[in-house]
Design a protein around this motif. Structure first.
Motif, PDB file in Angstrom:
ATOM      1  N   ALA A 123     101.028  72.096   5.351  1.00 10.95           N
ATOM      2  CA  ALA A 123     101.225  73.396   4.712  1.00 10.95           C
ATOM      3  C   ALA A 123     102.618  73.954   4.978  1.00 10.95           C
ATOM      4  CB  ALA A 123     100.160  74.385   5.190  1.00 10.95           C
ATOM      5  N   PHE A 124     103.239  73.600   6.096  1.00  8.53           N
ATOM      6  CA  PHE A 124     104.608  74.011   6.382  1.00  8.53           C
ATOM      7  C   PHE A 124     105.554  73.435   5.326  1.00  8.53           C
ATOM      8  CE2 PHE A 124     108.742  73.265   8.380  1.00  8.53           C
ATOM      9  CZ  PHE A 124     109.002  74.459   9.033  1.00  8.53           C
ATOM     10  N   THR A 125     105.401  72.152   5.033  1.00 10.37           N
ATOM     11  CA  THR A 125     106.223  71.532   3.991  1.00 10.37           C
ATOM     12  C   THR A 125     105.924  72.146   2.630  1.00 10.37           C
ATOM     13  OG1 THR A 125     106.489  69.472   5.227  1.00 10.37           O
ATOM     14  CG2 THR A 125     106.748  69.342   2.836  1.00 10.37           C
ATOM     15  N   ASP A 126     104.653  72.452   2.356  1.00  8.64           N
ATOM     16  CA  ASP A 126     104.319  73.153   1.108  1.00  8.64           C
ATOM     17  C   ASP A 126     105.155  74.427   0.976  1.00  8.64           C
ATOM     18  OD1 ASP A 126     102.311  71.296   0.540  1.00  8.64           O
ATOM     19  OD2 ASP A 126     100.702  72.570   1.308  1.00  8.64           O
ATOM     20  N   ASP A 127     105.175  75.217   2.038  1.00  6.21           N
ATOM     21  CA  ASP A 127     105.882  76.502   1.989  1.00  6.21           C
ATOM     22  C   ASP A 127     107.374  76.324   1.789  1.00  6.21           C
ATOM     23  OD1 ASP A 127     103.643  78.100   2.241  1.00  6.21           O
ATOM     24  OD2 ASP A 127     103.847  78.395   4.400  1.00  6.21           O
ATOM     25  N   TRP A 128     107.999  75.432   2.559  1.00  5.57           N
ATOM     26  CA  TRP A 128     109.463  75.351   2.515  1.00  5.57           C
ATOM     27  C   TRP A 128     109.974  74.575   1.317  1.00  5.57           C
ATOM     28  CZ3 TRP A 128     111.639  79.100   4.760  1.00  5.57           C
ATOM     29  CH2 TRP A 128     110.975  79.722   5.824  1.00  5.57           C
ATOM     30  N   MET A 129     109.155  73.695   0.754  1.00  3.32           N
ATOM     31  CA  MET A 129     109.515  73.109  -0.541  1.00  3.32           C
ATOM     32  C   MET A 129     109.547  74.196  -1.611  1.00  3.32           C
ATOM     33  SD  MET A 129     110.243  69.908  -0.976  1.00  3.32           S
ATOM     34  CE  MET A 129     110.102  68.260  -0.286  1.00  3.32           C
ATOM     35  N   LYS A 130     108.562  75.088  -1.567  1.00  4.45           N
ATOM     36  CA  LYS A 130     108.535  76.206  -2.521  1.00  4.45           C
ATOM     37  C   LYS A 130     109.736  77.123  -2.301  1.00  4.45           C
ATOM     38  CE  LYS A 130     106.678  79.246  -5.445  1.00  4.45           C
ATOM     39  NZ  LYS A 130     107.516  80.442  -5.212  1.00  4.45           N
ATOM     40  N   VAL A 131     110.063  77.409  -1.044  1.00  4.14           N
ATOM     41  CA  VAL A 131     111.242  78.225  -0.759  1.00  4.14           C
ATOM     42  C   VAL A 131     112.494  77.556  -1.323  1.00  4.14           C
ATOM     43  CG1 VAL A 131     112.738  79.113   1.067  1.00  4.14           C
ATOM     44  CG2 VAL A 131     110.258  79.339   1.277  1.00  4.14           C
ATOM     45  N   GLY A 132     112.634  76.257  -1.093  1.00  2.00           N
ATOM     46  CA  GLY A 132     113.810  75.550  -1.599  1.00  2.00           C
ATOM     47  C   GLY A 132     113.924  75.600  -3.111  1.00  2.00           C
ATOM     48  N   ALA A 133     112.791  75.436  -3.799  1.00  3.78           N
ATOM     49  CA  ALA A 133     112.805  75.528  -5.259  1.00  3.78           C
ATOM     50  C   ALA A 133     113.187  76.929  -5.705  1.00  3.78           C
ATOM     51  CB  ALA A 133     111.433  75.145  -5.814  1.00  3.78           C
ATOM     52  N   ASP A 134     112.692  77.944  -5.005  1.00  7.57           N
ATOM     53  CA  ASP A 134     113.066  79.325  -5.330  1.00  7.57           C
ATOM     54  C   ASP A 134     114.570  79.540  -5.165  1.00  7.57           C
ATOM     55  OD1 ASP A 134     110.425  80.007  -5.812  1.00  7.57           O
ATOM     56  OD2 ASP A 134     110.148  81.070  -3.910  1.00  7.57           O
ATOM     57  N   GLU A 135     115.127  79.056  -4.045  1.00  4.99           N
ATOM     58  CA  GLU A 135     116.556  79.266  -3.800  1.00  4.99           C
ATOM     59  C   GLU A 135     117.394  78.578  -4.872  1.00  4.99           C
ATOM     60  OE1 GLU A 135     116.764  81.498  -1.851  1.00  4.99           O
ATOM     61  OE2 GLU A 135     115.846  81.205   0.105  1.00  4.99           O
TER      62      GLU A 135
END
Length: 286
Positions: A123-135
């Motif tokens: 779930a950590f990777t889920d979150d930060w992949m989403k953050v990266g796509a947002d950025e």
């Protein structure tokens, strides 16, 4: 590539794992120097992870420094030119500065995945992949806005110090979470509403709308950082507020300054008992 397509290519009937690791996908983002190539790599990595095309494996190290384009020229903070307030050039310079923050934020998010993802649940990777796509999306929106205004990313110098927090916290996941989302991104929550008002007062509603979208996304980003930081502290049996302040003392060279957007911070789980005792009076500027 599917197993069937491997067989058509002559791989035979052997059972082959065709998935790239999530670490290699993250490293590919960091290795892309051209801004649009970095955006494309970020979007691909996030999409491939969401669709189950990446193996949850951390088989390569992240680079000490991400690749950077030839422009913009990167300058230390004390050499950055002042932006003229109120002028069109000043507003374009501010958009450029914000675009650079989002550009570096792409690398910060994917470095978070590739460097620390193996220490956490998926779930950590889920979150930060989403953050990266947002950025990546934020940068693309601001870059497009610059072009609409007759400018482009790279036309002006940019702040050279934004990656320093990543270097300082490269060996400590808790420190990275404490500094990057819980200080640097949280500062954006404080200053963005006034920045939006500034663009609205100048009649630049398209830029104001972009910044409104970024603001809402970054509440989610700060929330992810706070949540994972607190989960680490629970696992280690330590007080999260005390640990956050201790880590800032060791790893963050700046200061925590008001005014604070307490409501946005609280929405992200970053309550006043974290930062109030560290606050140093003074204005915040981007």
């Amino acid at each position: 590539m599917t197993q069937r397509s491997f067989q058509r290519a002559g791989a035979g009937s052997a059972e082959l794992n065709t998935k790239q690791s999530v670490a290699r996908a993250a490293r590919a983002v960091l290795a892309a120097a051209d801004p649009m190539a970095k955006v494309a790599a970020a979007r691909k990595a996030a999409r491939d992870w969401r669709l189950g095309r990446l193996e949850f494996a951390f088989d390569v190290a992240m680079p000490d420094e991400p690749a950077r384009p030839a422009i913009p020229e990167l300058l230390p903070p004390n050499r950055m030119p002042r932006r003229g307030k109120g002028s069109e050039h000043g507003r374009i310079a501010l958009i450029h500065a914000l675009a650079h923050i989002e550009f570096v934020a792409i690398d910060l998010a994917f470095d978070m995945v590739g460097r620390f993802g193996g220490q956490f649940p998926r779930a950590f990777t889920d979150d930060w992949m989403k953050v990266g796509a947002d950025e990546a999306m934020h940068f693309a929106l601001l870059d497009r806005r610059l072009k609409q205004l007759g400018s482009h990313y790279g036309e002006m110098p940019a702040h050279a110090g934004l990656w320093e927090a990543a270097v300082a916290t490269a060996g400590d996941a808790a420190a990275r979470l404490a500094v990057v989302p819980m200080v640097l991104e949280a500062r954006g929550l404080d200053v963005t509403p006034a920045t939006i008002a500034r663009f609205k007062s100048a009649g630049d509603l398209p830029t104001a709308a972009i910044l409104g979208r970024i603001f809402n996304d970054e509440i989610v980003h700060v929330a992810a950082g706070t949540r994972w930081f607190e989960s680490l502290c629970v696992a280690r049996g330590i007080d999260s507020r005390q640990e956050w302040r201790a880590l800032l003392g060791r790893y963050f060279a700046g200061t925590v300054k008001p005014p604070f957007n307490d409501s946005a911070r609280e929405s992200a789980g970053l309550t006043r008992d974290y930062y109030e005792s560290l606050a140093v009076p003074g204005p915040i500027s981007l």
